[in-house]
Design an enzyme around this catalytic site. Structure first.
Site, PDB file in Angstrom:
ATOM      1  N   GLU A 156       0.874  -1.180   0.000  1.00 19.92           N
ATOM      2  CA  GLU A 156       0.000   0.000   0.000  1.00 19.92           C
ATOM      3  C   GLU A 156       0.903   1.220   0.000  1.00 19.92           C
ATOM      4  OE1 GLU A 156      -1.351   3.289   1.509  1.00 19.92           O
ATOM      5  OE2 GLU A 156      -1.918   2.116   3.281  1.00 19.92           O
ATOM      6  N   CYS A 178      -1.079   8.951   3.872  1.00 13.90           N
ATOM      7  CA  CYS A 178      -1.054   8.554   2.465  1.00 13.90           C
ATOM      8  C   CYS A 178      -2.375   8.882   1.783  1.00 13.90           C
ATOM      9  CB  CYS A 178      -0.729   7.069   2.319  1.00 13.90           C
ATOM     10  SG  CYS A 178      -1.773   5.985   3.304  1.00 13.90           S
TER      11      CYS A 178
END
Length: 1001
Positions: A760, A794
């Site tokens: 990820e 993120c």
């Protein structure tokens, strides 16, 4: 008590138990048969007036009968009303009208009301709907009909319907117009309380504008107020959140220093004209702050001798009676009188959702409307008993409530009723005829139609529910006897106090798992308790020794040896260990918050959220593990054999986690791998090894065997060595795209088994905002998405696309809101933005800021204190392609776009190659659908912020340059950590298929 004495603070349990409250209220709710009979007679006459009214113009009651919120037409109308009048450009207006009118059957709608307002609105909407059919585009349908009717005619008809509907519920667009309309047309002078419409302040300019609006209104009202004494004088309602851009519990000191002087100044002005000055109610999390500000202002010596100061109290709040006691003590201690408006409350849905999101033990409001009605009567009784020190003002359109209050008042005066302008007219006309001595006041909105429509939608939501008296009072098919049923009769028993279909926040995800417990920062006792616990926590972690390549290699070998035993541990035992870890985390929340603040530089809000996320990961993966790794799945097949598909662990997983979520992502990776039956070697970020060490220690304490879980803290080269090890069966990684690529190449280059990489990574996350979006909501969501956690998520917003028709106002309010954020010490609860992770990160961000100051337009450049702090910045770029990489900090990039160039916006997002998060702010469903269909982004958030994915609710992860999937915290995640095994057994091999032979015909 002298005016200069320190005022006592309001204290009451934030979300007390419903049953306990119901027991107390039910014990005193019954009246004598004689009193009940009088109430029934009065209420029946009032209901008769409502049903017999033939209002030529119409009101909210007519609108609710005509377009019920349970119909597609009603919902489409509500959304249309909320946004249409703020849309400046014709193209977006056309799309919006088409979208909403296409959702309901306005063409075949037969009006049930004779009211002009409703008939005119229904006619205009139906006429528009005939022109705009569902699924047809403005370019198609409207283009073909332009010659015959013209697009402007369609747009004008629908806008006029909205204006006509709105104008009936606002007294005037300016205070002068409202005062002119409020002039008496009979000998009796009507009482008004004027409400200056608008959202809460987001910027200092907003707060100044609202203050000037209030001050000007008080002057205008006062000059025309006449000579009657209070309470027979007009008033004004003031919203505290309109006077300060950070009206929130954690900014308490700032609010008290900056807002209270303004409130006193407005109150002094109102006193000079002897007006009624009411401080409006706010949401439950602002109640204590509101009462502190009210107490500080009310106790000012300059306001002595004036009986006009007041506040609103919401009966749907469980603390309503405690608030009444508090303000009575306040007034008595100062030797003054106070006016109190009792309302039922208008933010019920918001309060329920907020409590669920925060994982509270209960709700601050009642979940059943009948409990609110029961509490309203109890509060009314208390207020009436406190006369004359308290002057009660009962705001209600409920005939039964009005009749009950009249009976409880016992024929004494010194109180008044209140109604909303545009509502309850028939009821109050009849009441005035029957009781000419009674006083009643009209709560009258003042402002532009643009500001009004959001208010109108709130009123429709408040009164349009099936359980609302207003929604059914005028319906002849509902027997009067039904409307006369008392709240106590409807509740009946204490255990009926809670709504059966609204779970407590802790039980939101049952039966699978318990929601992580949080706290409400607006609950002073809870906040102070947490702060004290954090201060008392002295995190002492043994010195962290960086691992060498040899230590790392040995950890893998040891994990490989521990794998067999752990993988054979029963699924239920593994799940129980993870749940035990979650419980330990919850018990030691303050300890881990202290660690996150000290090592990670996280604010109190961020730290609390991260601990809760870690707890949710443990419980969610335990529940998912039971589902996936239990007895296996029997597959269909021919008779005489069994086919079982089961999952089992792969071996040793390397978990490489980032510094920005050193607890939640770390534990999410580790617990997923463990639940799947793998042994784990965990390599945390070099910046945050202490948090990881404490997390591993907690897992071992919870029951994870030491051979199954190893911590290898060090710098990046150790991570590379672990990835390259021959015994690694998989890698789970969260971090940069560059490092993910490196891991992928290293795994591909190895001889031996092909092992999975679960990665990820980040992204240039965008948000698209069109002209139908509410500017205040956009500002809230953009500021949260771009600047919370110092932009070090993120999922954070990096690139904001604004439709150029509204970009100027949007940028102004976003920049103004960013200016109000406090940058500083993360241990201070008032801090909104803490430091970036280290000096290297700060220098990288400063270099980017310096470059954009030369190449882009600067809309906001904040100032940061000394240390590793970077203040929010907002830059406008000429093109989206100018942003070529993820900038991991509190820097927002803005690009304007034309309404007819949305496809170009979507193409630019596609070209970036990233696909992690995306925000869309639009009230046009077709626009939202088009964006969702076009862009395969991992997490798309519509009309909300785009950070803070909740485990098991919003599974998180992207694609392309943003990761491999599957999504963390989702139902497909654990399976990626496992191998599949099919076991086929020929059950007929030992002499035949006895089971088949035994089957009866």
């Amino acid at each position: 008590m002298t005016p200069d004495a320190k005022m006592p603070q309001f204290t009451a349990p934030y979300a007390p138990d419903d049953e306990a409250i119901a027991s107390r209220l039910l014990a005193t709710a019954r009246l004598s048969p004689e009193r009940d009979a009088r109430i029934d007679r009065t209420a029946t006459r009032l209901i008769g007036a409502i049903r017999g009214a033939d209002d030529r113009l119409g009101g909210v009651e007519d609108m609710l009968r005509e377009f019920a919120l349970s119909t597609k037409e009603g919902l489409a109308l509500m959304v249309l009303a909320e946004a249409l009048l703020r849309v400046p450009d014709a193209r977006t207006a056309d799309q919006f009208i088409e979208d909403k009118l296409g959702q309901g059957d306005f063409v075949h709608h037969e009006t049930k009301s004779s009211a002009f307002l409703v008939n005119a609105s229904a006619w205009a909407l139906g006429m528009s709907a005939r022109v705009v059919q569902p699924g047809e585009t403005p370019q198609g349908t409207l283009g073909r009909l332009t010659k015959r009717l013209g697009v402007p005619a369609v747009r004008a008809a629908t806008r006029q319907a909205m204006r006509l509907m709105g104008s009936h519920f606002v007294l005037g667009e300016t205070i002068e117009a409202a005062l002119e309309r409020a002039r008496p047309h009979s000998p009796r002078i009507p009482r008004y309380s004027f409400d200056m419409l608008g959202e809460g302040a987001r910027t200092a300019d907003d707060a100044r504008r609202y203050f000037k609006s209030y001050a000007s209104a008080i002057d205008a009202i006062g000059r025309g107020a006449g000579e009657e004494p209070l309470p027979d004088r007009p008033g004004i309602s003031v919203k505290l959140s309109a006077l300060h851009p950070r009206f929130e519990a954690v900014s308490h000191a700032r609010v008290m220093a900056e807002l209270v002087p303004l409130l006193i100044e407005l109150a002094q002005q109102a006193k000079a004209y002897d007006l009624n000055f009411t401080v409006d109610a706010e949401e439950a999390d602002r109640l204590e702050l509101s009462l502190d500000a009210i107490a500080a202002a009310f106790s000012d010596a300059s306001l002595a001798g004036w009986d006009g100061f007041g506040l609103a109290i919401q009966a749907y709040q469980k603390r309503a009676e405690a608030v009444i006691d508090y303000v009575d003590d306040l007034a008595r201690g100062l030797g003054r009188r106070m006016m109190v408006r009792l309302v039922k409350g208008a933010y019920w849905d918001t309060e329920i959702k907020r409590a669920q999101e925060r994982g509270l033990d209960g709700y601050p409001v009642f979940t059943r409307k009948t409990m609110t009605d029961l509490n309203y009567v109890a509060c009314a009784r208390k207020l009436l008993d406190l006369r004359p020190r308290i002057f009660p003002q009962f705001a209600t359109h409920n005939a039964l409530t009005v009749a009950t209050v009249l009976e409880l008042a016992g024929g004494r005066g010194a109180f008044e009723f209140q109604r909303l302008h545009g509502m309850g007219e028939a009821l109050y006309v009849r009441l005035c005829e029957d009781h000419p001595e009674l006083g009643w006041r009209t709560y009258a909105p003042v402002g532009s139609h643009r500001d009004l429509l959001a208010y109108l939608v709130r009123r429709l939501l408040e009164n349009g529910a099936n359980s609302s008296f207003v929604a059914v009072a005028a319906d002849d098919s509902v027997p009067v006897e039904t409307l006369l049923r008392r709240p106590a009769e409807l509740v009946s028993l204490a255990h009926n106090a809670r709504h059966p279909n609204i779970r407590l926040p802790r039980d939101l995800y049952q039966p699978d798992r318990t929601n992580s417990r949080g706290i409400e920062f607006g609950d002073r006792a809870a906040l102070n308790g947490l702060i004290a616990a954090i201060a008392a926590s002295k995190p002492h972690v043994a010195d962290i020794v960086d691992a060498t390549p040899e230590i790392a290699g040995n950890a893998v070998v040891a994990a490989r040896a521990g794998f067999r035993s752990w993988s054979q541990t029963p699924t239920e035992a593994r799940a129980s260990i993870l749940e035990r870890a979650a419980n330990l985390l919850e018990q030691r929340m303050a300890h881990f918050i202290a660690l996150l603040q000290g090592e990670g530089g996280k604010t109190l809000d961020d730290s609390l959220s991260e601990v809760r996320e870690a707890i949710d990961f443990c419980r969610y993966y335990a529940a998912e593990g039971r589902r996936l790794f239990g007895d296996g799945q029997l597959m269909p097949g021919p008779t005489g054999e069994s086919n079982l598909l089961r999952l089992r662990g792969r071996g040793v997983f390397v978990a490489i986690s980032p510094w920005n979520f050193p607890l939640a992502i770390f534990l999410g990776q580790v617990t997923a791998a463990l639940m799947a039956g793998n042994a784990v070697v965990a390599k945390p970020a070099e910046q945050t090894p202490l948090v990881a060490a404490e997390a591993v220690r907690l897992l071992h304490e919870a029951g994870v065997p030491e051979p199954a879980l190893h911590l290898v803290p060090s710098e990046g080269h150790i991570g590379a060595a672990l990835v390259a090890h021959r015994d690694i069966a998989g890698v789970v990684f969260t971090g940069s795209t560059e490092v993910a690529r490196s891991i992928n190449r290293a795994l591909a280059a190895k001889d031996g088994p092909i092992v999975p990489l679960i990665a990820e990574t980040g992204g240039i996350n965008a948000m698209i905002v069109d002209a139908t979006a509410l500017p205040e909501q956009v500002a809230d969501d953009v500021v949260t998405s771009a600047f919370r956690s110092a932009g070090q998520r993120c999922s954070a917003l990096r690139l904001l696309f604004l439709q150029d028709d509204v970009a100027g106002r949007m940028i102004e309010i976003i920049a103004g809101a960013a200016r109000e954020l406090k940058v500083g010490d993360p241990a201070d609860p008032a801090t909104h933005i803490g430091p970036v992770i280290d000096l290297e990160a700060k220098q990288r961000l400063q270099a980017h800021i310096a470059r954009l100051k030369q190449e882009a337009r600067v809309h906001f450049a904040g100032v940061a204190p000394d240390g590793n702090y970077v203040a929010p910045h907002i830059f406008e770029l000429s093109r989206a392609d100018d942003l070529r990489e993820e900038i991991f900090g509190p820097i927002l990039h803005v690009v304007r776009y034309r309404a007819d160039h949305l496809d170009r916006v979507l193409a630019s997002i596609e070209r970036s190659g990233y696909g992690l998060t995306l925000g869309v702010h639009s009230r046009i469903d077709d626009t939202v659908d088009a964006v969702v269909q076009r862009l395969p982004v991992g997490n798309i958030y519509v009309n909300r912020n785009m950070i803070g994915a909740v485990v098991g609710v919003q599974p998180f992860g992207g694609h392309g340059l943003s990761g491999t999937g599957p999504k963390a915290g989702g139902p497909h995640y654990l399976a990626r950590f496992a191998t599949e095994q099919t076991v086929t057994v020929n059950s007929a091999a030992a002499g035949g298929n006895a089971a088949l032979m035994a089957e009866r015909e």
